[in-house]
Design a protein around this motif. Structure first.
Motif, mmCIF file in Angstrom:
data_model
loop_
_atom_site.group_PDB
_atom_site.id
_atom_site.type_symbol
_atom_site.label_atom_id
_atom_site.label_comp_id
_atom_site.label_asym_id
_atom_site.label_seq_id
_atom_site.Cartn_x
_atom_site.Cartn_y
_atom_site.Cartn_z
ATOM 1 N N GLU A 1 -11.489 -2.953 -0.672
ATOM 2 C CA GLU A 1 -10.537 -3.569 -0.218
ATOM 3 C C GLU A 1 -10.442 -4.605 1.007
ATOM 4 O O GLU A 1 -9.236 -5.661 0.548
ATOM 5 C CB GLU A 1 -10.010 -2.465 0.692
ATOM 6 C CG GLU A 1 -8.593 -1.326 0.647
ATOM 7 C CD GLU A 1 -7.686 -1.880 -0.154
ATOM 8 O OE1 GLU A 1 -6.846 -2.733 0.895
ATOM 9 O OE2 GLU A 1 -7.547 -1.245 -0.262
ATOM 10 N N ARG A 2 -12.015 -4.758 1.425
ATOM 11 C CA ARG A 2 -12.496 -6.410 1.194
ATOM 12 C C ARG A 2 -12.319 -7.236 0.459
ATOM 13 O O ARG A 2 -11.731 -8.198 0.820
ATOM 14 C CB ARG A 2 -13.372 -5.870 2.391
ATOM 15 C CG ARG A 2 -13.743 -5.198 3.078
ATOM 16 C CD ARG A 2 -15.237 -5.224 4.590
ATOM 17 N NE ARG A 2 -16.523 -4.609 3.288
ATOM 18 C CZ ARG A 2 -16.731 -3.863 3.299
ATOM 19 N NH1 ARG A 2 -16.454 -2.664 4.033
ATOM 20 N NH2 ARG A 2 -17.732 -3.512 2.682
ATOM 21 N N LEU A 3 -12.458 -7.270 -0.530
ATOM 22 C CA LEU A 3 -13.166 -7.926 -1.922
ATOM 23 C C LEU A 3 -11.594 -8.252 -1.990
ATOM 24 O O LEU A 3 -10.934 -9.663 -2.742
ATOM 25 C CB LEU A 3 -13.235 -7.533 -2.862
ATOM 26 C CG LEU A 3 -13.678 -7.942 -3.701
ATOM 27 C CD1 LEU A 3 -15.087 -9.585 -3.302
ATOM 28 C CD2 LEU A 3 -14.833 -7.682 -5.265
ATOM 29 N N LYS A 4 -10.479 -7.830 -1.891
ATOM 30 C CA LYS A 4 -8.876 -8.278 -2.059
ATOM 31 C C LYS A 4 -8.568 -9.613 -2.020
ATOM 32 O O LYS A 4 -8.313 -10.188 -2.802
ATOM 33 C CB LYS A 4 -8.185 -6.666 -2.101
ATOM 34 C CG LYS A 4 -8.260 -6.341 -2.888
ATOM 35 C CD LYS A 4 -7.193 -4.968 -2.772
ATOM 36 C CE LYS A 4 -7.211 -3.460 -3.786
ATOM 37 N NZ LYS A 4 -6.222 -3.400 -3.539
ATOM 38 N N ASN A 5 -8.795 -9.471 -0.638
ATOM 39 C CA ASN A 5 -7.980 -10.851 -0.139
ATOM 40 C C ASN A 5 -8.811 -12.193 -0.559
ATOM 41 O O ASN A 5 -8.275 -13.193 -0.854
ATOM 42 C CB ASN A 5 -8.824 -10.818 1.803
ATOM 43 C CG ASN A 5 -7.495 -10.169 2.734
ATOM 44 O OD1 ASN A 5 -6.213 -9.894 1.737
ATOM 45 N ND2 ASN A 5 -7.504 -9.399 3.378
#
Length: 202
Positions: free
Chosen positions: A15-19
């Motif tokens: 989730e953190r990496l998605k942005n």
């Protein structure tokens, strides 16, 4: 896809990496507006929780390295054992690993080179391709993120247990080794690329 068996820490990292991945892909789209693959990857990212899991029937994000010599006149291809074709080094992304770090690691594992220069931390190429059924399960899509690396002059190469060889191929001779459109496209991008390097040791 059922996420019940996935380590929640991996899902949180995803989730953190998605942005970050969205920003990279949007930047790539600005530089290569004619390509449709970034939109496919963006859609996949928006619909998936486990971006790199090999058990997803939809597919997963993978990474590759386009490794060139200092003159940018040749690139390294490896002979993929399962696919029986010459392709760029690359593979699966490990838990808590970024696609760029994965590309450097895979390049080291598949070529034996341990000293690279990251020529550009931005995405160099994006490919979406169908991967056949095998040890990783049913046939599925690979959403492949590719980065540009440079290897030392006359670096020696070796093959690991997933490849049947690695070789320096002059860019003007690539079509004699690979008919893959994406491989030939990366050669064209190499000729147009302008430098901004960063050094890394695997």
């Amino acid at each position: 896809m059922n996420q019940d068996n996935v380590d929640p820490r991996i899902l949180q990292y995803n989730e953190r990496l998605k942005n970050t991945l969205r920003d990279e892909l949007l930047n790539y789209k600005e530089r290569f507006p004619e390509e449709c693959e970034p939109d496919q990857v963006l859609e996949f990212i928006g619909n998936q929780l486990n971006l790199f899991g090999r058990d997803s029937q939809e597919g997963h994000i993978t990474c590759s390295a386009w490794v060139v010599d200092p003159q940018r006149s040749a690139a390294i291809l490896v002979r993929h054992r399962r696919l029986n074709k010459w392709v760029q080094p690359g593979g699966h992304i490990e838990p808590f690993e970024s696609p760029l770090s994965g590309a450097v690691r895979e390049a080291a594992e598949e070529t034996g080179i341990t000293d690279f220069v990251i020529l550009d931390e931005r995405l160099f190429d994006v490919s979406v391709h169908w991967f056949p059924e095998g040890k990783d399960g049913p046939a599925h899509f690979h959403y492949d993120l590719r980065y540009l690396l440079q290897a030392p002059v006359k670096a020696d190469l070796y093959a690991n247990n997933e490849t049947d060889g690695a070789a320096w191929i002059p860019l003007e001779q690539l079509q004699n080794y690979s008919g893959e459109e994406t491989v030939l496209k990366m050669a064209e991008k190499t000729w147009r690329w302008s430098p901004a390097g960063k050094h890394v040791r695997e």
